[in-house]
Write a protein that holds these residues in place. Structure first.
Motif, short mmCIF file in Angstrom:
data_model
loop_
_atom_site.label_atom_id
_atom_site.label_comp_id
_atom_site.label_asym_id
_atom_site.label_seq_id
_atom_site.Cartn_x
_atom_site.Cartn_y
_atom_site.Cartn_z
N UNK A 114 21.00 1.84 -22.27
CA UNK A 114 21.21 2.87 -21.26
C UNK A 114 20.20 4.01 -21.45
N UNK A 115 19.93 4.37 -22.68
CA UNK A 115 18.94 5.42 -22.96
C UNK A 115 17.56 5.01 -22.46
N UNK A 116 17.18 3.75 -22.75
CA UNK A 116 15.88 3.26 -22.26
C UNK A 116 15.84 3.27 -20.73
N UNK A 117 16.93 2.84 -20.11
CA UNK A 117 16.99 2.84 -18.65
C UNK A 117 16.88 4.26 -18.09
N UNK A 118 17.50 5.22 -18.77
CA UNK A 118 17.42 6.61 -18.34
C UNK A 118 15.96 7.08 -18.34
N UNK A 119 15.25 6.85 -19.44
CA UNK A 119 13.85 7.29 -19.53
C UNK A 119 12.97 6.56 -18.52
N UNK A 120 13.19 5.27 -18.35
CA UNK A 120 12.40 4.49 -17.38
C UNK A 120 12.67 4.98 -15.96
N UNK A 121 13.92 5.26 -15.66
CA UNK A 121 14.28 5.75 -14.33
C UNK A 121 13.70 7.14 -14.08
N UNK A 122 13.72 7.99 -15.10
CA UNK A 122 13.14 9.33 -14.97
C UNK A 122 11.64 9.23 -14.70
N UNK A 123 10.96 8.36 -15.44
CA UNK A 123 9.52 8.17 -15.21
C UNK A 123 9.26 7.68 -13.79
N UNK A 124 10.02 6.70 -13.35
CA UNK A 124 9.86 6.15 -12.02
C UNK A 124 10.12 7.21 -10.94
N UNK A 125 11.18 8.00 -11.13
CA UNK A 125 11.50 9.04 -10.16
C UNK A 125 10.37 10.06 -10.07
N UNK A 126 9.87 10.51 -11.23
CA UNK A 126 8.80 11.52 -11.22
C UNK A 126 7.51 10.96 -10.64
N UNK A 127 7.23 9.69 -10.90
CA UNK A 127 6.05 9.06 -10.30
C UNK A 127 6.20 9.02 -8.78
N UNK A 128 7.39 8.69 -8.31
CA UNK A 128 7.65 8.63 -6.87
C UNK A 128 7.56 10.02 -6.24
N UNK A 129 8.12 11.02 -6.91
CA UNK A 129 8.02 12.40 -6.42
C UNK A 129 6.55 12.80 -6.32
N UNK A 130 5.79 12.50 -7.35
CA UNK A 130 4.37 12.85 -7.36
C UNK A 130 3.63 12.16 -6.22
N UNK A 131 3.86 10.87 -6.07
CA UNK A 131 3.21 10.11 -5.00
C UNK A 131 3.57 10.66 -3.64
N UNK A 132 4.81 11.09 -3.49
CA UNK A 132 5.30 11.64 -2.23
C UNK A 132 4.50 12.87 -1.78
N UNK A 133 3.95 13.62 -2.74
CA UNK A 133 3.17 14.81 -2.41
C UNK A 133 1.67 14.61 -2.68
N UNK A 134 1.26 13.36 -2.91
CA UNK A 134 -0.15 13.06 -3.06
C UNK A 134 -0.72 13.25 -4.45
N UNK A 135 0.12 13.21 -5.47
CA UNK A 135 -0.33 13.34 -6.86
C UNK A 135 -0.05 12.07 -7.64
#
Length: 151
Positions: free
Chosen positions: A9-30
């Motif tokens: 669950x801890x690994x999934x949390x960190x992987x999900x956080x990375x994925x979310x932040x990557x998606x947020x960044x991509x959403x604004x062109x970063x």
């Protein structure tokens, strides 16, 4: 709870956080890296490119690329010191960052606050202790790797 389930669950949390932040960044062109270090500048305030490179662990060349891309997006500006024009301070553009990220993070923060409020004080203490300890472990591993590899 089994320790292996907790680790997964801890690994999934960190992987999900990375994925979310990557998606947020991509959403604004970063890129995720650009978003991460913009957040670092916002959190810690203006600093030289060299300081940002040292604190982040990225090379000065990589940091220059990050700064170039953030500057192109009007998310940071370079400020030259009058006393030493070779020294450049990187200044985050808080207004522009808020314009881009506030709508996303307001919703995230609202849902996170709701989740946190569902825990008792004791449960929050345990979760907090876990994260503080995990940060310490990761810092130690990072420091040891840097020392042994000469980074």
């Amino acid at each position: 709870m089994e320790i292996e389930v907790f680790k997964k669950t801890t690994r999934q949390y960190f992987e999900t956080a990375l994925s979310m932040h990557e998606t947020i960044a991509t959403n604004v062109g970063l890129s995720g890296t650009d978003h991460k270090y913009l957040g670092y500048l916002i959190e810690n305030g203006e600093m030289t490119a060299g300081e940002l490179a040292k604190r982040s662990g990225l090379t000065t060349g990589a940091i220059t690329g990050v700064i170039d891309r953030l500057e192109k997006g009007k998310l940071v500006k370079r400020k030259f010191l009058q006393s030493d024009r070779r020294k450049v301070i990187i200044v985050p553009n808080l207004e522009r960052a808020n314009q881009l990220f506030s709508p996303i993070f307001k919703k995230l923060q609202k849902e996170t606050d709701h989740l946190i409020s569902s825990f008792s004080d004791r449960e929050l203490e345990v979760v907090h202790r876990y994260f503080e300890s995990a940060i310490g472990i990761m810092d130690k591993v990072t420091k040891n790797l840097k020392e042994t590899s000469g980074i």
